[in-house]
Design a protein around this motif. Structure first.
Motif, PDB file in Angstrom:
ATOM      1  N   THR A   7      83.466  59.621  65.582  1.00 57.67           N
ATOM      2  CA  THR A   7      84.795  59.940  65.112  1.00 57.67           C
ATOM      3  C   THR A   7      84.818  61.550  64.389  1.00 57.67           C
ATOM      4  N   MET A   9      86.394  63.496  61.885  1.00 62.12           N
ATOM      5  CA  MET A   9      86.743  63.362  60.734  1.00 62.12           C
ATOM      6  C   MET A   9      87.461  64.690  60.112  1.00 62.12           C
ATOM      7  N   GLN A 219      85.427  50.744  62.900  1.00 64.62           N
ATOM      8  CA  GLN A 219      85.131  52.017  62.600  1.00 64.62           C
ATOM      9  C   GLN A 219      83.978  51.787  61.378  1.00 64.62           C
ATOM     10  N   PRO A 221      81.218  53.887  58.504  1.00 66.77           N
ATOM     11  CA  PRO A 221      80.711  55.087  58.096  1.00 66.77           C
ATOM     12  C   PRO A 221      78.965  54.796  57.986  1.00 66.77           C
ATOM     13  N   CYS A 223      75.353  57.529  57.281  1.00 68.34           N
ATOM     14  CA  CYS A 223      74.994  58.818  56.702  1.00 68.34           C
ATOM     15  C   CYS A 223      73.612  59.177  57.273  1.00 68.34           C
ATOM     16  N   ALA A 235      76.122  61.006  50.862  1.00 68.29           N
ATOM     17  CA  ALA A 235      77.279  60.000  51.038  1.00 68.29           C
ATOM     18  C   ALA A 235      77.990  59.872  49.536  1.00 68.29           C
ATOM     19  N   PHE A 239      81.915  60.501  50.059  1.00 68.43           N
ATOM     20  CA  PHE A 239      82.279  59.154  50.532  1.00 68.43           C
ATOM     21  C   PHE A 239      82.429  58.038  49.372  1.00 68.43           C
ATOM     22  N   PHE A 242      85.331  55.587  49.189  1.00 64.19           N
ATOM     23  CA  PHE A 242      85.347  54.398  50.319  1.00 64.19           C
ATOM     24  C   PHE A 242      85.437  53.058  49.319  1.00 64.19           C
ATOM     25  N   ILE A 274      76.828  51.801  52.488  1.00 64.66           N
ATOM     26  CA  ILE A 274      76.815  52.689  53.732  1.00 64.66           C
ATOM     27  C   ILE A 274      75.205  52.976  54.033  1.00 64.66           C
ATOM     28  N   VAL A 301      81.276  57.052  61.948  1.00 69.70           N
ATOM     29  CA  VAL A 301      81.645  57.876  61.211  1.00 69.70           C
ATOM     30  C   VAL A 301      80.352  58.515  60.449  1.00 69.70           C
ATOM     31  N   GLN A 302      79.851  59.750  60.846  1.00 72.13           N
ATOM     32  CA  GLN A 302      78.689  60.508  60.432  1.00 72.13           C
ATOM     33  C   GLN A 302      79.189  61.280  59.023  1.00 72.13           C
ATOM     34  N   VAL A 303      79.014  60.660  57.788  1.00 72.55           N
ATOM     35  CA  VAL A 303      79.335  61.383  56.737  1.00 72.55           C
ATOM     36  C   VAL A 303      78.915  62.604  56.322  1.00 72.55           C
TER      37      VAL A 303
END
Length: 326
Positions: A7, A9, A219, A221, A223, A235, A239, A242, A274, A301-303
């Motif tokens: 992702t 982002m 998708q 997420p 971390c 995170a 995030f 979320f 996550i 998604v790498q936070v």
């Protein structure tokens, strides 16, 4: 075989960084990249919101094999569907057919900025359905006139089209959206690993079958960080929004609103949903929930931007090996 994506982002990284990350994601073996299309970050701490279409144009030239997708664009308020049709066709040409147009009903966070108000969900779904019809018509290359309930198109034509029409994925969150869009879309997009989504989609008359002609793109997420404590802190900082769920997230208009809505979210609440830390097996378990539910594709998604490069350099390769050998 499941395809694994990365992702881009836009809410947490600048445009130049995103292009570099896309190149590294291709080198590390990701199959595709999805790109968020935001006017604002979710939280002030994220700190970015470059224009997704400029980023994707640059990525299309900086990569050669990585498939690309918006995840997702709202073609109803901030953008007129005729403009989205032109942008998508151009990106299809630039990428040599590697681009899929991911669409959704949008979030107030991004769409309210043009001062057109924020309709209820039923109206937004009606607008999206009409917008898809407009985009499909323009992607034929024919001259289009359209006078609909929500959109007017006057003598419009797309002059530069890819050899094959750009595929359209639509974000869904339940049966109501599946009923509205499954027969209009080429692919399903969802952020929850729900097998019921796949079953309902494939049971809808006129819908392309997931697993044969259609893809289901999820998708998740994650971390990754050198320690679990550092990952949890990151995170939570980046995030914690979320946890509100999409029914809430769609209606909040500003990063300040998301800060207020998430002020009581604790770090342990975030790490409970996550995977946080260096344990690649735990991350793989969260990712694999999507193929286990019948999804054909899942984007990670790498936070946060803080460890993004280290994630790509140190963790992505071994993680992809675990995922593909599972």
């Amino acid at each position: 075989m499941t395809r694994f994506g990365y992702t881009l982002m836009t809410e947490q990284s600048g445009p130049k960084q995103l292009v570099g990350y896309a190149q590294d994601a291709e080198r590390r073996g990701f199959d595709f990249a999805v790109c968020s299309d935001h006017y604002s970050p979710w939280l002030v701490e994220q700190g970015h919101a470059p224009y997704a279409w400029t980023v994707l144009g640059a990525v299309a030239q900086a990569t050669s094999e990585l498939d690309l997708m918006t995840y997702v664009t709202c073609p109803t308020l901030r953008y007129h569907p005729a403009v989205v049709a032109q942008k998508a066709a151009t990106l299809g040409v630039l990428s040599d057919g590697r681009f899929t147009l991911g669409l959704g009903t949008g979030e107030s966070l991004n769409e309210h900025v043009v001062g057109a108000g924020w309709p209820g969900v039923a109206t937004r779904q009606e607008m999206l359905a009409e917008a898809i019809d407009v985009i499909r018509a323009l992607h034929t290359g024919e001259l289009v006139d359209h006078s609909g309930e929500y959109f007017q198109v006057d003598s419009a034509r797309i002059w530069d089209l890819p050899d094959e029409p750009v595929g359209i994925g639509v974000a869904i969150g339940g049966d109501r959206a599946i009923e509205a869009f499954a027969a209009k879309a080429d692919h399903l997009v969802a952020v929850e690993p729900e097998s019921a989504f796949i079953e309902s989609w494939n049971a809808t008359d006129g819908a392309p079958e997931i697993g044969t002609t259609a893809r289901a793109v999820g998708q998740v997420p994650v971390c990754w960080a050198p320690t679990a404590d550092e990952a949890t802190e990151l995170a939570h900082e980046q995030f914690r929004w979320f946890g509100g769920g999409w029914s809430v997230n769609a209606d909040l208009p500003t990063p300040a609103g998301f800060a207020g809505a998430s002020q009581f979210v604790r770090p342990e609440d975030v790490s409970g949903s996550i995977p946080c830390g260096p344990d690649l097996d735990a991350i793989a378990e969260a990712v694999l929930a999507f193929p286990e539910a019948g999804f054909t594709d899942v984007a990670l998604v790498q936070v946060g931007d803080r460890h993004q490069q280290r994630f790509l350099d140190e963790a992505a390769g071994p993680l992809l090996e675990r995922l593909r050998n599972a």
